[in-house]
Design a protein around this motif. Structure first.
Motif, PDB file in Angstrom:
ATOM      1  N   SER A 430       1.083  -1.324   0.015  1.00 60.68           N
ATOM      2  CA  SER A 430       0.279   0.184  -0.002  1.00 60.68           C
ATOM      3  C   SER A 430       0.922   0.943  -0.250  1.00 60.68           C
ATOM      4  O   SER A 430       0.205   2.455  -0.243  1.00 60.68           O
ATOM      5  CB  SER A 430      -1.055  -0.146   0.975  1.00 60.68           C
ATOM      6  N   ARG A 433       2.330   1.461  -4.540  1.00 58.87           N
ATOM      7  CA  ARG A 433       1.013   1.729  -5.087  1.00 58.87           C
ATOM      8  C   ARG A 433       1.595   1.799  -6.937  1.00 58.87           C
ATOM      9  O   ARG A 433       1.389   0.733  -7.404  1.00 58.87           O
ATOM     10  CB  ARG A 433       0.243   2.491  -5.421  1.00 58.87           C
ATOM     11  N   GLU A 466      -5.446  -0.963  -8.370  1.00 61.50           N
ATOM     12  CA  GLU A 466      -4.139   0.265  -7.304  1.00 61.50           C
ATOM     13  C   GLU A 466      -4.903   0.804  -6.784  1.00 61.50           C
ATOM     14  O   GLU A 466      -4.240   1.561  -5.810  1.00 61.50           O
ATOM     15  CB  GLU A 466      -3.267   0.929  -8.488  1.00 61.50           C
TER      16      GLU A 466
END
Length: 563
Positions: A430, A433, A466
């Motif tokens: 995270s 990305r 994403e």
């Protein structure tokens, strides 16, 4: 004389075969009960023309032929009677051929069985020696002579006690079976120096009487020699076995470290630099971020690359076994220890790399010993006194906060500083990305090849990937894409195929209520193309990445207002 005649007549009458007495005039003067039964109660002479024809022939003693009487075939045996040179006639005995043929068939079958049994005994590779129920040697095969080097023919007819007395053997299994009436085994050493294994098995008849003892002889000299050689090689084999055991499952293909983010470029650059040194590396990060892959890259770029890469999950091995697994143990070190001892994983990894995963799970008592090993580069087996020089690279990894554990007294501060010479913190997916799309493309290619498919990713799926936080990091993405490739009903992976519990809430928050599907898809495509353009991708590279044509990319960019 009359009394004797009556006795003889009674005896003849009791016989089951028909018996006739024929006088010199060819008349039947006597027939027993069986003969009357043959002719249905009539006198034999009057019953059938076959008898008259039979009696018209000679009555010489010993004459034997066949005749059909009352529709059945019989053998006819004649015994002439004389007294003082004068003929009294003859006794004629009839026997039905059915009984004789049955006996002949049984006799033939018995002979065939005997021949077959002899062939089996003769062809047996093991030696066979047969003794009768009283202990007398009666049979042997050639293998027995070959194995023992004895002339078994000399022992035939001898009792087992006599065989021992003559020093053919120091003991015989036959005597043991005679005494115990059960299976017995001996391992005598022959005068030739051969070691043999002899097993004697009793054979009983239907009345439970011992009628035979079958001794089976095998040459175990070579087996004993092989056992000795195996014992000598066991310690070396144990080390190789341990290496295979712990490396099994770790030999799958390493596809490399897929990245585009600046953070990962920096981490990989540091990893390659430190690989050429012997410095201890501590890799930290959440589960699934790729700590093991990074450790393998360090190993493959180091001087230890030709040696084994031994991964040890410190959290998966019971605390009571961890020390012996790491350092090995000497024989007799504890109750369940192997008689030859066992090499530890540090020893298995000689000239290679030891990867201590989940290092934060090591108990405090063992942390002190590990610190000493890393400082002195020597270790001692459990139950041993001789230090062993450590000739391997050490890389450690954890998903726990070791600094926090130090504050709670759960991890040694000095060990932390010894491990944390070169820290490599791997960020979660995270936080990087820009690596999501290259990783997704990599795994899609991998599983298309594995399952012989040609699946593609829609732009909506890429955008959803994403936007997703990936709490399971790279491992979660790999598992999800394998699932999608296997289960997808069409050639393209679309948004509706994604797990609703993971992606639906984010989609709900991301897309404004009241928007039409076309508007939502335009927003997704706009965000995706903007990210790719911000990365400096040309329209040709975007086309290659998304699997569409370059003119299509240009049209979409113009339509979405991203000039």
């Amino acid at each position: 004389m009359s009394e004797k005649s009556d006795i003889i007549a009674s005896i003849i009458d009791a016989l089951t075969d028909p018996v006739l007495f024929v006088n010199t005039r060819r008349d039947i003067s006597f027939a027993n009960t069986a003969a009357y039964k043959l002719f249905n109660g009539y006198p034999p002479a009057a019953a059938t023309p076959e008898m008259r024809k039979l009696l018209s022939g000679g009555l010489e003693s010993g004459l034997r032929n066949t005749a059909v009487i009352m529709g059945k075939e019989y053998t006819v045996t004649v015994a002439a009677l004389e007294t003082a040179g004068e003929s009294l006639g003859a006794i004629v005995v009839l026997r039905e051929m059915t009984d004789i043929r049955s006996l002949e068939a049984e006799l033939k079958e018995a002979r065939n069985s005997c021949r077959e049994l002899d062939m089996i005994i003769k062809s047996s590779y093991d030696g066979i020696f047969v003794i009768d129920g009283s202990g007398i040697a009666i049979k042997y095969n050639e293998s027995y002579c070959r194995i023992t080097g004895l002339d078994a023919a000399e022992m035939m007819g001898l009792h087992m006690r006599e065989i021992v007395k003559r020093k053919y053997f120091s003991e015989t299994v036959g005597l043991k079976v005679l005494e115990t009436r059960s299976v017995a085994t001996t391992m005598p050493t022959l005068s030739s120096g051969k070691k043999v294994l002899i097993t004697g098995s009793p054979v009983f008849d239907e009345n439970g009487e011992l009628i035979r003892i079958v001794a089976n002889v095998r040459d175990i000299t070579e087996l004993i020699s092989l056992k000795s050689q195996m014992e000598e090689a066991k310690e070396l084999a144990e080390r190789y076995y341990s290496e295979i055991l712990h490396l099994r499952g770790q030999q799958s293909e390493v596809d490399g470290f897929i990245f585009e983010s600046p953070k990962m470029k920096s981490i990989l650059s540091t990893a390659v630099k430190v690989a050429h040194t012997n410095a201890t590396v501590l890799i930290t990060g959440d589960s699934g971020v790729g700590k093991e892959v990074l450790a393998r890259i360090i190993h493959n770029n180091s001087e230890y690359k030709d040696g084994p890469f031994v991964k040890i999950n410190c959290g998966a091995i019971p605390e009571t076994l961890l020390e012996s697994e790491l350092f090995g143990y000497e024989k007799g070190a504890f109750t369940s220890a192997a008689s030859t001892g066992k090499p530890g994983l540090f020893e298995v990894a000689t000239q290679g790399t030891v990867f201590l995963d989940e290092i934060g799970e090591i108990p405090l008592a063992l942390q002190a010993k590990l610190l000493g090993v890393l400082q002195d580069m020597k270790f001692t087996k459990v139950g041993g006194v001789k230090p062993i020089e450590m000739k391997s690279r050490v890389i450690t990894a954890t998903n726990r906060d070791l600094a926090d554990m130090i504050g709670k007294g759960q991890f040694r501060k000095d060990l932390f500083y010894r491990l944390n010479v070169v820290p490599l913190p791997v960020p979660p997916l995270s936080d990087r990305r820009s690596d999501i799309f290259p990783l997704a493309r990599h795994f899609l290619t991998k599983f298309n090849a594995k399952y012989n498919t040609n699946k593609t990713l829609s732009t909506q799926v890429i955008a959803a990937f994403e936007e997703y936080d990936w709490p399971g990091n790279v491992r979660e993405m790999e598992n999800l894409l394998e699932q999608l490739v296997v289960l997808a009903p069409t050639g393209q992976l679309t948004l509706d195929m994604l797990p609703e519990e993971k992606f639906a809430p984010r989609a709900k928050n991301h897309f404004s209520e009241g928007k039409r599907l076309g508007e939502i898809l335009n927003d997704v495509e706009r965000n995706l193309f903007r990210r790719l353009l911000d990365k400096g991708y040309s329209t040709y590279k975007i086309a290659r990445e998304l699997g569409i044509s370059q003119p299509t990319v240009v049209r979409k960019i113009n339509r979405l207002g991203l000039n």
